[in-house]
Design an enzyme around this catalytic site. Structure first.
Site, PDB file in Angstrom:
ATOM      1  N   TYR A  18      -8.717  -9.465   5.918  1.00 54.00           N
ATOM      2  CA  TYR A  18      -9.224  -7.666   5.939  1.00 54.00           C
ATOM      3  C   TYR A  18     -10.506  -7.487   6.626  1.00 54.00           C
ATOM      4  CZ  TYR A  18      -4.564  -8.477   3.079  1.00 54.00           C
ATOM      5  OH  TYR A  18      -3.674  -8.576   2.898  1.00 54.00           O
ATOM      6  N   TYR A  37       8.516 -10.739   5.693  1.00 51.35           N
ATOM      7  CA  TYR A  37       9.271 -10.940   4.577  1.00 51.35           C
ATOM      8  C   TYR A  37       8.932  -9.819   3.424  1.00 51.35           C
ATOM      9  CZ  TYR A  37      10.298 -13.518   0.925  1.00 51.35           C
ATOM     10  OH  TYR A  37      11.010 -14.632  -0.912  1.00 51.35           O
ATOM     11  N   ALA A  53       8.965  -7.087   4.217  1.00 52.08           N
ATOM     12  CA  ALA A  53       7.388  -5.771   4.241  1.00 52.08           C
ATOM     13  C   ALA A  53       8.170  -5.066   5.531  1.00 52.08           C
ATOM     14  CB  ALA A  53       6.386  -6.193   4.347  1.00 52.08           C
ATOM     15  N   GLU A  90       5.541  -8.652  16.663  1.00 51.75           N
ATOM     16  CA  GLU A  90       6.112  -8.949  15.305  1.00 51.75           C
ATOM     17  C   GLU A  90       7.357  -8.088  15.287  1.00 51.75           C
ATOM     18  OE1 GLU A  90       2.754  -9.630  11.538  1.00 51.75           O
ATOM     19  OE2 GLU A  90       4.196  -7.156  10.523  1.00 51.75           O
ATOM     20  N   GLN A 103      -5.594  -8.225   8.877  1.00 53.55           N
ATOM     21  CA  GLN A 103      -5.144  -6.654   8.761  1.00 53.55           C
ATOM     22  C   GLN A 103      -5.033  -5.553  10.350  1.00 53.55           C
ATOM     23  OE1 GLN A 103      -2.703  -5.082   8.252  1.00 53.55           O
ATOM     24  NE2 GLN A 103      -3.455  -4.875   5.778  1.00 53.55           N
ATOM     25  N   LYS A 148      -9.342 -19.978  -0.105  1.00 54.04           N
ATOM     26  CA  LYS A 148      -7.787 -19.843   0.602  1.00 54.04           C
ATOM     27  C   LYS A 148      -7.493 -20.970   1.725  1.00 54.04           C
ATOM     28  CE  LYS A 148      -5.924 -16.065   2.035  1.00 54.04           C
ATOM     29  NZ  LYS A 148      -5.393 -14.601   2.418  1.00 54.04           N
ATOM     30  N   ARG A 185       0.638 -13.567  -0.897  1.00 54.92           N
ATOM     31  CA  ARG A 185       0.520 -13.576  -1.986  1.00 54.92           C
ATOM     32  C   ARG A 185       1.933 -12.426  -2.553  1.00 54.92           C
ATOM     33  NH1 ARG A 185      -3.840  -9.435  -5.992  1.00 54.92           N
ATOM     34  NH2 ARG A 185      -2.207  -8.871  -4.258  1.00 54.92           N
ATOM     35  N   GLY A 186       1.676 -11.436  -1.367  1.00 57.69           N
ATOM     36  CA  GLY A 186       2.890  -9.642  -0.893  1.00 57.69           C
ATOM     37  C   GLY A 186       1.564  -8.953  -2.553  1.00 57.69           C
ATOM     38  N   ASP A 187       2.176  -7.609  -2.864  1.00 55.62           N
ATOM     39  CA  ASP A 187       1.496  -7.032  -3.414  1.00 55.62           C
ATOM     40  C   ASP A 187       2.181  -6.768  -4.703  1.00 55.62           C
ATOM     41  OD1 ASP A 187       0.082  -5.697  -1.136  1.00 55.62           O
ATOM     42  OD2 ASP A 187       1.812  -4.602  -0.624  1.00 55.62           O
TER      43      ASP A 187
HETATM   44  P1  FAD Z   1      -4.443 -12.824  -1.723  1.00 53.50           P
HETATM   45  O1  FAD Z   1      -4.516 -13.857  -0.252  1.00 53.50           O
HETATM   46  O2  FAD Z   1      -4.092 -13.959  -2.533  1.00 53.50           O
HETATM   47  O3  FAD Z   1      -5.877 -11.961  -2.066  1.00 53.50           O
HETATM   48  C1  FAD Z   1      -5.109 -10.941  -2.498  1.00 53.50           C
HETATM   49  C2  FAD Z   1      -6.454 -10.460  -3.626  1.00 53.50           C
HETATM   50  O4  FAD Z   1      -6.369 -11.494  -4.796  1.00 53.50           O
HETATM   51  C3  FAD Z   1      -8.143  -9.895  -2.664  1.00 53.50           C
HETATM   52  O5  FAD Z   1      -8.226  -9.334  -3.160  1.00 53.50           O
HETATM   53  C4  FAD Z   1      -8.686 -11.298  -2.708  1.00 53.50           C
HETATM   54  O6  FAD Z   1      -9.687 -11.150  -2.810  1.00 53.50           O
HETATM   55  C5  FAD Z   1      -8.253 -11.767  -4.260  1.00 53.50           C
HETATM   56  N1  FAD Z   1      -7.957 -13.011  -4.292  1.00 53.50           N
HETATM   57  C6  FAD Z   1      -7.370 -14.449  -4.046  1.00 53.50           C
HETATM   58  N2  FAD Z   1      -8.266 -15.612  -4.230  1.00 53.50           N
HETATM   59  C7  FAD Z   1      -8.606 -15.444  -6.149  1.00 53.50           C
HETATM   60  C8  FAD Z   1      -9.185 -15.972  -6.602  1.00 53.50           C
HETATM   61  N3  FAD Z   1      -9.412 -17.681  -6.851  1.00 53.50           N
HETATM   62  N4  FAD Z   1      -9.403 -15.119  -7.655  1.00 53.50           N
HETATM   63  C9  FAD Z   1      -9.717 -13.836  -7.703  1.00 53.50           C
HETATM   64  N5  FAD Z   1      -9.808 -13.070  -7.348  1.00 53.50           N
HETATM   65  C10 FAD Z   1      -8.897 -13.388  -6.011  1.00 53.50           C
HETATM   66  N6  FAD Z   1       3.257  -8.475   2.953  1.00 53.50           N
HETATM   67  C11 FAD Z   1       4.560  -8.710   2.346  1.00 53.50           C
HETATM   68  O7  FAD Z   1       5.004  -8.674   1.591  1.00 53.50           O
HETATM   69  N7  FAD Z   1       5.684  -9.257   3.399  1.00 53.50           N
HETATM   70  C12 FAD Z   1       4.772  -9.976   4.564  1.00 53.50           C
HETATM   71  O8  FAD Z   1       5.846 -10.236   5.520  1.00 53.50           O
HETATM   72  C13 FAD Z   1       3.455  -9.756   5.437  1.00 53.50           C
HETATM   73  N8  FAD Z   1       2.788  -9.621   5.883  1.00 53.50           N
HETATM   74  C14 FAD Z   1       1.430  -9.189   6.104  1.00 53.50           C
HETATM   75  C15 FAD Z   1       0.820  -9.944   7.269  1.00 53.50           C
HETATM   76  C16 FAD Z   1      -0.780 -10.129   7.034  1.00 53.50           C
HETATM   77  C17 FAD Z   1      -1.722  -9.996   8.884  1.00 53.50           C
HETATM   78  C18 FAD Z   1      -1.753  -9.288   5.785  1.00 53.50           C
HETATM   79  C19 FAD Z   1      -2.855  -8.882   6.816  1.00 53.50           C
HETATM   80  C20 FAD Z   1      -0.776  -8.678   4.837  1.00 53.50           C
HETATM   81  C21 FAD Z   1       0.424  -8.799   5.309  1.00 53.50           C
HETATM   82  N9  FAD Z   1       1.294  -8.257   3.681  1.00 53.50           N
HETATM   83  C22 FAD Z   1       2.776  -8.808   3.924  1.00 53.50           C
HETATM   84  C23 FAD Z   1       0.350  -7.936   3.164  1.00 53.50           C
HETATM   85  C24 FAD Z   1      -0.363  -8.706   2.050  1.00 53.50           C
HETATM   86  O9  FAD Z   1       1.383  -9.177   0.610  1.00 53.50           O
HETATM   87  C25 FAD Z   1      -0.848  -7.778   0.789  1.00 53.50           C
HETATM   88  O10 FAD Z   1      -1.845  -7.479   1.410  1.00 53.50           O
HETATM   89  C26 FAD Z   1      -1.200  -8.671  -0.749  1.00 53.50           C
HETATM   90  O11 FAD Z   1      -1.530  -7.544  -1.077  1.00 53.50           O
HETATM   91  C27 FAD Z   1      -2.243  -9.585  -0.921  1.00 53.50           C
HETATM   92  O12 FAD Z   1      -1.520 -11.033  -0.297  1.00 53.50           O
HETATM   93  P2  FAD Z   1      -2.570 -11.921   0.772  1.00 53.50           P
HETATM   94  O13 FAD Z   1      -2.041 -13.442   1.041  1.00 53.50           O
HETATM   95  O14 FAD Z   1      -3.722 -10.991   1.280  1.00 53.50           O
HETATM   96  O15 FAD Z   1      -3.367 -13.082  -1.395  1.00 53.50           O
END
Ligand code: FAD
Length: 284
Positions: free
Chosen positions: A142, A49, A51, A17, A173, A162, A106-108
């Site tokens: 995660y 992206y 991060a 990465e 993660q 998803k 999704r992003g934080d």
């Molecule tokens: P989601 O899959 O949407 O999950 C987020 C939360 O919402 C989880 O708690 C999930 O259980 C909950 N959820 C999902 N769907 C639903 C639903 N339908 N109803 C209720 N709850 C739901 N961040 C960046 O900004 N840039 C990056 O490049 C980046 N790269 C990453 C790469 C990896 C491999 C990982 C593991 C993380 C990365 N992140 C990055 C961090 C990531 O953006 C954050 O962890 C963020 O908080 C969650 O993103 P997600 O895509 O997992 O979200």
């Protein structure tokens, strides 16, 4: 080429990465790191992206560079701070550069955010990527549960939604105890998620990374790992050596247990990526 086809066609895969620069004047130094990591011939390279110290602006440019070097790029894309028009533009830019692979995130959620969001979860972006083009789509997962989830079980239920929206593979993660990953994998399979799960490994090469790592990984650090940090944390060379060996041992154990794909959070450190690759020279 699609990452899912790479994973399916090989016995074992290794990816690295990188993160894009914050500003254009840093592009050249990032490019040099990217070139050196690509020269190690990983199966693919991902570009974050907004991060890890970079911004979203240069993700496509770095992915384009990786492609020019003959390595398959995986462009990360997050949606929480974007509207639908923004995302459509970014997907178009990826398509026009011939980038086949997107890690849909999704992003934080920004701390001071108020107002209407176009996106709430990554699954909405996954669906949009699927509808927009012929992308191979990855999602994040995660092993210790996402920090916002009440339980690992509910997080895996959401992960299933998803994957059903169109993920071709998942990347985890970082984790520091492989048993955490094996246990997660069996729960994921029980939940009916059958796409490949790429194991994310972070070589910890300086003690200053630890605080952030704990907040990202869910907090569990095995005693063996903590002892290494306690003993070598204030000696940068020793910590770097020990961190690379610890990560290499994790990777060897993963392959030995039948895990097909490992992703190394190499950040922009070619020397760390090279040392890990060298430790696996007869293995992969
Ligand atoms: P989601 O899959 O949407 O999950 C987020 C939360 O919402 C989880 O708690 C999930 O259980 C909950 N959820 C999902 N769907 C639903 C639903 N339908 N109803 C209720 N709850 C739901 N961040 C960046 O900004 N840039 C990056 O490049 C980046 N790269 C990453 C790469 C990896 C491999 C990982 C593991 C993380 C990365 N992140 C990055 C961090 C990531 O953006 C954050 O962890 C963020 O908080 C969650 O993103 P997600 O895509 O997992 O979200």
């Amino acid at each position: 080429m699609k990452i899912i086809d790479i994973i399916n066609s090989k016995k074992a895969c290794l990816s690295f990465e990188v993160f894009p620069p914050k500003t254009s004047d840093k592009f050249e130094s990032v490019k040099q790191a990217v070139d050196k990591i690509a020269a190690l011939s990983p199966d693919f390279m991902s570009v974050t992206y907004g991060a890890g110290g970079g911004t979203s602006d240069y993700t496509v440019a770095v992915a384009k560079r990786i492609k020019e070097l003959g390595v398959e790029p995986l462009a990360h894309l997050s949606c929480i701070s974007s509207d639908r028009k923004d995302v459509a533009k970014k997907l178009e830019a990826l398509k026009s550069e011939g980038i086949d692979n997107v890690l849909a995130l999704r992003g934080d959620i920004p701390k001071d955010f108020s107002g209407n969001l176009d996106y709430h979860y990554a699954s909405e972006l996954v669906k949009e990527c699927k509808d927009t083009g012929n992308f191979c789509i990855g999602g994040a997962c995660y092993p210790e549960g996402h920090p916002e989830s009440a339980t690992l079980f509910s997080d895996i239920e959401n992960l299933k939604k998803k994957v059903d929206a169109g993920c071709d593979f998942l990347t985890t993660q970082m984790f520091f105890d492989n048993d955490v990953f094996y246990s997660f994998l069996s729960k994921v399979r029980e939940a009916g998620i059958y796409v490949p799960v790429i194991a994310g490994i972070m070589p910890v090469t300086n003690a200053a990374q630890i605080k952030r790592i704990i907040s990202l990984s869910g907090g569990y650090l095995p005693t063996r790992f903590k002892r290494i940090v306690d003993r070598f944390g204030d000696n940068p060379k020793a910590m770097c050596e020990a961190g690379i060996i610890y990560a290499s041992e994790q990777i060897i154990d993963l392959y030995a247990n039948g895990v097909k794909a490992v992703h190394v959070y190499s950040m922009n450190k070619p020397e760390v990526a090279a040392a890990i690759k060298a430790n696996l020279s007869s293995i992969i």
